[in-house]
Scaffold this motif. Structure first.
Motif, PDB file in Angstrom:
ATOM      1  N   VAL A   1       0.866  -1.181   0.000  1.00  0.00           N
ATOM      2  CA  VAL A   1       0.000   0.000   0.000  1.00  0.00           C
ATOM      3  C   VAL A   1       0.901   1.229   0.000  1.00  0.00           C
ATOM      4  O   VAL A   1       1.774   1.369   0.874  1.00  0.00           O
ATOM      5  CB  VAL A   1      -0.934   0.018   1.220  1.00  0.00           C
ATOM      6  CG1 VAL A   1      -1.801   1.272   1.207  1.00  0.00           C
ATOM      7  CG2 VAL A   1      -1.814  -1.236   1.235  1.00  0.00           C
ATOM      8  N   GLY A   2       0.720   2.098  -0.984  1.00  0.00           N
ATOM      9  CA  GLY A   2       1.633   3.224  -1.104  1.00  0.00           C
ATOM     10  C   GLY A   2       0.963   4.520  -1.494  1.00  0.00           C
ATOM     11  O   GLY A   2      -0.258   4.584  -1.682  1.00  0.00           O
ATOM     12  N   ASN A   3       1.773   5.551  -1.607  1.00  0.00           N
ATOM     13  CA  ASN A   3       1.346   6.871  -2.062  1.00  0.00           C
ATOM     14  C   ASN A   3       2.117   7.194  -3.332  1.00  0.00           C
ATOM     15  O   ASN A   3       3.353   7.266  -3.311  1.00  0.00           O
ATOM     16  CB  ASN A   3       1.606   7.925  -0.983  1.00  0.00           C
ATOM     17  CG  ASN A   3       0.858   7.618   0.298  1.00  0.00           C
ATOM     18  OD1 ASN A   3      -0.361   7.455   0.294  1.00  0.00           O
ATOM     19  ND2 ASN A   3       1.574   7.510   1.402  1.00  0.00           N
ATOM     20  N   THR A   4       1.380   7.393  -4.403  1.00  0.00           N
ATOM     21  CA  THR A   4       1.974   7.458  -5.741  1.00  0.00           C
ATOM     22  C   THR A   4       2.129   8.896  -6.211  1.00  0.00           C
ATOM     23  O   THR A   4       1.171   9.674  -6.177  1.00  0.00           O
ATOM     24  CB  THR A   4       1.093   6.671  -6.729  1.00  0.00           C
ATOM     25  OG1 THR A   4       1.040   5.306  -6.296  1.00  0.00           O
ATOM     26  CG2 THR A   4       1.649   6.732  -8.138  1.00  0.00           C
ATOM     27  N   LEU A   5       3.318   9.235  -6.646  1.00  0.00           N
ATOM     28  CA  LEU A   5       3.602  10.560  -7.191  1.00  0.00           C
ATOM     29  C   LEU A   5       3.361  10.537  -8.697  1.00  0.00           C
ATOM     30  O   LEU A   5       3.936   9.704  -9.405  1.00  0.00           O
ATOM     31  CB  LEU A   5       5.050  10.934  -6.900  1.00  0.00           C
ATOM     32  CG  LEU A   5       5.501  12.342  -7.290  1.00  0.00           C
ATOM     33  CD1 LEU A   5       4.800  13.382  -6.428  1.00  0.00           C
ATOM     34  CD2 LEU A   5       7.015  12.467  -7.154  1.00  0.00           C
ATOM     35  N   THR A   6       2.512  11.432  -9.166  1.00  0.00           N
ATOM     36  CA  THR A   6       2.212  11.534 -10.590  1.00  0.00           C
ATOM     37  C   THR A   6       3.008  12.688 -11.188  1.00  0.00           C
ATOM     38  O   THR A   6       2.851  13.842 -10.783  1.00  0.00           O
ATOM     39  CB  THR A   6       0.707  11.745 -10.811  1.00  0.00           C
ATOM     40  OG1 THR A   6       0.014  10.571 -10.378  1.00  0.00           O
ATOM     41  CG2 THR A   6       0.390  12.008 -12.271  1.00  0.00           C
ATOM     42  N   CYS A   7       3.865  12.363 -12.137  1.00  0.00           N
ATOM     43  CA  CYS A   7       4.774  13.345 -12.738  1.00  0.00           C
ATOM     44  C   CYS A   7       4.291  13.759 -14.133  1.00  0.00           C
ATOM     45  O   CYS A   7       3.718  12.939 -14.855  1.00  0.00           O
ATOM     46  CB  CYS A   7       6.178  12.757 -12.842  1.00  0.00           C
ATOM     47  SG  CYS A   7       6.893  12.320 -11.251  1.00  0.00           S
ATOM     48  N   PRO A   8       4.548  15.003 -14.549  1.00  0.00           N
ATOM     49  CA  PRO A   8       4.112  15.480 -15.856  1.00  0.00           C
ATOM     50  C   PRO A   8       5.103  15.175 -16.975  1.00  0.00           C
ATOM     51  O   PRO A   8       5.183  15.898 -17.960  1.00  0.00           O
ATOM     52  CB  PRO A   8       3.967  16.985 -15.638  1.00  0.00           C
ATOM     53  CG  PRO A   8       5.007  17.312 -14.627  1.00  0.00           C
ATOM     54  CD  PRO A   8       5.081  16.113 -13.718  1.00  0.00           C
ATOM     55  N   GLY A   9       5.876  14.131 -16.823  1.00  0.00           N
ATOM     56  CA  GLY A   9       6.838  13.732 -17.839  1.00  0.00           C
ATOM     57  C   GLY A   9       7.605  12.516 -17.361  1.00  0.00           C
ATOM     58  O   GLY A   9       7.551  12.138 -16.182  1.00  0.00           O
TER      59      GLY A   9
END
Length: 290
Positions: A191-199
Motif C-alpha cells: 500500500v503506497g502513495n503514488t507521485l504523478t509526474c508530468p513527464g
C-alpha cells in the motif's frame, strides 16, 4: 439547459468524440491501461469479446469474464489524456446524448474504474516485481489548476509540504483513492502513495543530455515525509496518471483505484527483466478479484 455542441462533441454515429464509444459500450466496471498493446493482454482472458473499437490511442475491448461484463480501455500517457478519459466516460453514463442534458442526481451512475499500470519504486523496500495499490495520488502536473478540487486537511498539508521541499512555484495536489476498491483488489499488495509526474525524463529525475533544475530530485522524493495523527506519509512510487484519476474520480463521483506493477526501482537502479510477467500477473489477479 442543453450542453452546446462545442462542449459535448459527438461523432456522426452519436459516439463520444475521442473515445468513439456509445453508452452501450460501457460496463459498470472499467479496466484502464496506458499502452494500447496492453488491452489484448487483458481481453485475452475474457470468455468472449463482443466489441472492439480503436480511435487514436484509445483502444477499447468489451467482453465477459466469468459471467461479468468488463470494458477495458487504453489511455495513452499523462493526465492530459486522463482528463479526456474521465470526462468522456462520465458523459457516456451521466449525460443524455439526445437532450444533451446531465442526468438528475437521483439518476447519476457511479462507475468502478481500475487502472492497471507500470510504475517505478522510489523506496528501496518496495520490491522489484511487486504489486502496489495507491492509497493517495500526488500530482505534480497542472491539471487541477483548472478544476475546483476539494482536498482534506491531510491532503493539503502533504501537497504544501511537497511544494516547500521541491521549492515549486505552485502547490501540487493530493487525493485519496477509493477505499472500497483498494480493500477489494489490494489484498496482499504494497500500500503506497503514488507521485504523478508530468513527464518521464526530467520530472522523474532522469538525465540524458539535459541537466535538471533540481539535481537531487529523486533524493527529495525519497526523503519526503509528512507526520500527522494518521501516521507517516511518504512517497513510494511514481508514474504519470494516478493523481489525475483520483482527483477527477472524486469530483465526478466514481470509484477509482490505481494498481501498479513495480518494474523499476530508482533507489537501487534496477529494472525488471520480466516486466511483462509482472504486468500479466497483476491483470489476472485483478480480473479474479473483480
Amino acid at each position: 439547459m442543453p450542453i452546446p455542441a462545442s462542449e459535448l462533441i459527438l461523432n456522426r454515429d452519436g459516439s463520444i468524440y475521442h473515445l468513439n464509444l456509445l453508452p452501450d459500450h460501457l460496463s459498470d466496471t472499467i479496466i484502464t491501461v496506458g499502452d494500447p498493446e496492453r488491452v489484448p493482454m487483458v481481453s485475452q482472458h475474457f470468455d468472449s469479446i463482443e466489441t472492439q473499437i480503436h480511435k487514436r490511442e484509445f483502444v477499447t475491448h468489451v467482453g465477459n469474464y466469468m459471467g461479468k461484463r468488463i470494458t477495458v480501455i487504453s489511455t495513452g500517457m499523462g493526465t492530459d489524456n486522463i482528463d479526456i478519459l474521465l470526462n468522456e466516460l462520465d458523459a457516456l453514463v451521466n449525460i443524455d446524448f439526445v437532450t444533451r442534458e446531465p442526468r438528475s442526481l437521483e439518476e447519476r451512475i457511479a462507475l468502478r474504474i481500475v487502472r492497471i499500470g507500470t510504475s517505478g519504486a522510489l523506496q528501496e523496500d518496495v520490491p522489484l516485481g511487486s504489486h502496489l495499490v495507491s492509497e493517495h495520488g500526488v500530482g505534480l502536473d497542472s491539471l487541477m489548476q483548472f478544476y475546483p478540487l476539494v482536498e482534506t486537511g491531510l491532503e493539503v498539508e502533504v501537497a504544501t509540504g511537497i511544494q516547500q521541499a521541491l521549492q515549486l512555484g505552485y502547490r501540487p495536489y493530493c487525493v485519496r483513492g477509493s477505499d472500497l476498491l483498494r480493500e477489494q483488489l489490494g489484498a496482499g499488495m504494497v500500500v503506497g502513495n503514488t507521485l504523478t509526474c508530468p513527464g518521464f525524463y526530467g520530472p522523474q529525475g532522469r538525465v540524458l543530455r539535459l541537466d535538471l533544475r533540481l539535481p537531487d530530485l529523486i533524493q527529495q522524493f525519497q526523503n519526503f515525509r509528512h507526520h500527522s495523527a494518521e501516521g507517516e506519509f511518504r512517497l513510494t512510487n511514481f508514474e504519470m496518471e494516478t493523481a489525475g484519476y483520483y482527483a477527477l474520480g472524486r469530483m465526478l463521483g466514481h470509484e477509482v483505484v490505481s494498481l501498479n506493477a513495480i518494474v523499476a526501482n530508482r533507489a537501487t537502479g534496477e529494472f525488471a527483466t520480466n516486466s511483462e510477467v509482472v504486468i500479466n500477473d497483476l491483470i489476472t489477479q485483478t480480473l479474479n478479484r473483480l
